[in-house]
Design a protein around this motif. Sequence first.
Motif, PDB file in Angstrom:
ATOM      1  N   ILE A  26     -14.752  -5.938  -0.377  1.00 13.93           N
ATOM      2  CA  ILE A  26     -13.416  -5.162   0.272  1.00 13.93           C
ATOM      3  C   ILE A  26     -13.549  -5.097   1.632  1.00 13.93           C
ATOM      4  O   ILE A  26     -12.746  -5.197   2.685  1.00 13.93           O
ATOM      5  CB  ILE A  26     -12.910  -4.220  -0.522  1.00 13.93           C
TER       6      ILE A  26
ATOM      7  N   SER B 272     -11.732  -6.718   4.779  1.00 16.10           N
ATOM      8  CA  SER B 272     -11.055  -5.895   5.822  1.00 16.10           C
ATOM      9  C   SER B 272     -11.290  -6.137   7.209  1.00 16.10           C
ATOM     10  O   SER B 272     -10.607  -6.310   8.075  1.00 16.10           O
ATOM     11  CB  SER B 272     -11.162  -4.414   5.407  1.00 16.10           C
TER      12      SER B 272
ATOM     13  N   THR C   2      -5.879  -8.390  -2.005  1.00 16.34           N
ATOM     14  CA  THR C   2      -4.837  -8.139  -3.041  1.00 16.34           C
ATOM     15  C   THR C   2      -5.700  -8.246  -4.405  1.00 16.34           C
ATOM     16  O   THR C   2      -5.759  -7.553  -5.393  1.00 16.34           O
ATOM     17  CB  THR C   2      -3.667  -8.630  -3.072  1.00 16.34           C
TER      18      THR C   2
ATOM     19  N   TYR D 231      -8.549  -5.693  -4.685  1.00 10.76           N
ATOM     20  CA  TYR D 231      -8.280  -4.699  -4.896  1.00 10.76           C
ATOM     21  C   TYR D 231      -7.722  -4.444  -6.641  1.00 10.76           C
ATOM     22  O   TYR D 231      -7.990  -3.570  -7.367  1.00 10.76           O
ATOM     23  CB  TYR D 231      -7.135  -3.875  -4.160  1.00 10.76           C
ATOM     24  N   SER D 232      -7.190  -5.599  -7.021  1.00 12.79           N
ATOM     25  CA  SER D 232      -6.891  -5.858  -8.620  1.00 12.79           C
ATOM     26  C   SER D 232      -8.173  -5.788  -9.117  1.00 12.79           C
ATOM     27  O   SER D 232      -8.266  -5.387 -10.322  1.00 12.79           O
ATOM     28  CB  SER D 232      -6.251  -7.154  -8.832  1.00 12.79           C
TER      29      SER D 232
END
Length: 178
Positions: free
Chosen positions: A29, A33, A89, A92-93
């Motif tokens: 992540i 990012s 997405t 994060y899931s």
Amino acid sequence: MPVAVPSTYETLSAMITPALFMTATGSLIISTSNRMSRIVDRIRQLNQEADDLGRGAKQVDFVEERLEHISVQLDRMIERSDTIRLALTVLYSALAMYVGTSLTLALDALAGGWFLVVPTTLAILGVGLMLAACVLLIREARIALRNNRLEILFYQKLRNLRAAKPAASSTEESPPAG
């Protein structure tokens, strides 16, 4: 047949196991990012460059070719940003699945092992989502490398146009033979 209730230590140990996946997902992540931030910065840079060229604020040659190149680059940046957004997405899931795995392991221990299928299913979903995110990140990296190649080819084209320009202007200046 009675179900064996695990000890507190076993429950805590089982809840910590998904933390390894959470750590790996967290690292992805952060890195994703950062990639997204670089894409946003590049889009802003390209938009500014196109604006400067469009207003004549930059004294450069081959303005139309540059504007066309920026347009193509921006189209590819949209593709990259969409891919990165989807990858984030999905990551994060996956993280949510691992947190859910840890939580449902504790709940399963409290319930006496009646729904062990839930944390197992969440863990499997988390790993599947992580795999999907990795595939998306590979796709985004390939788009980025194609963009780099396009950039190199564009500047080679500019060099060729510049090299051809003096030759074309020198033939226009010579008087016709006759």
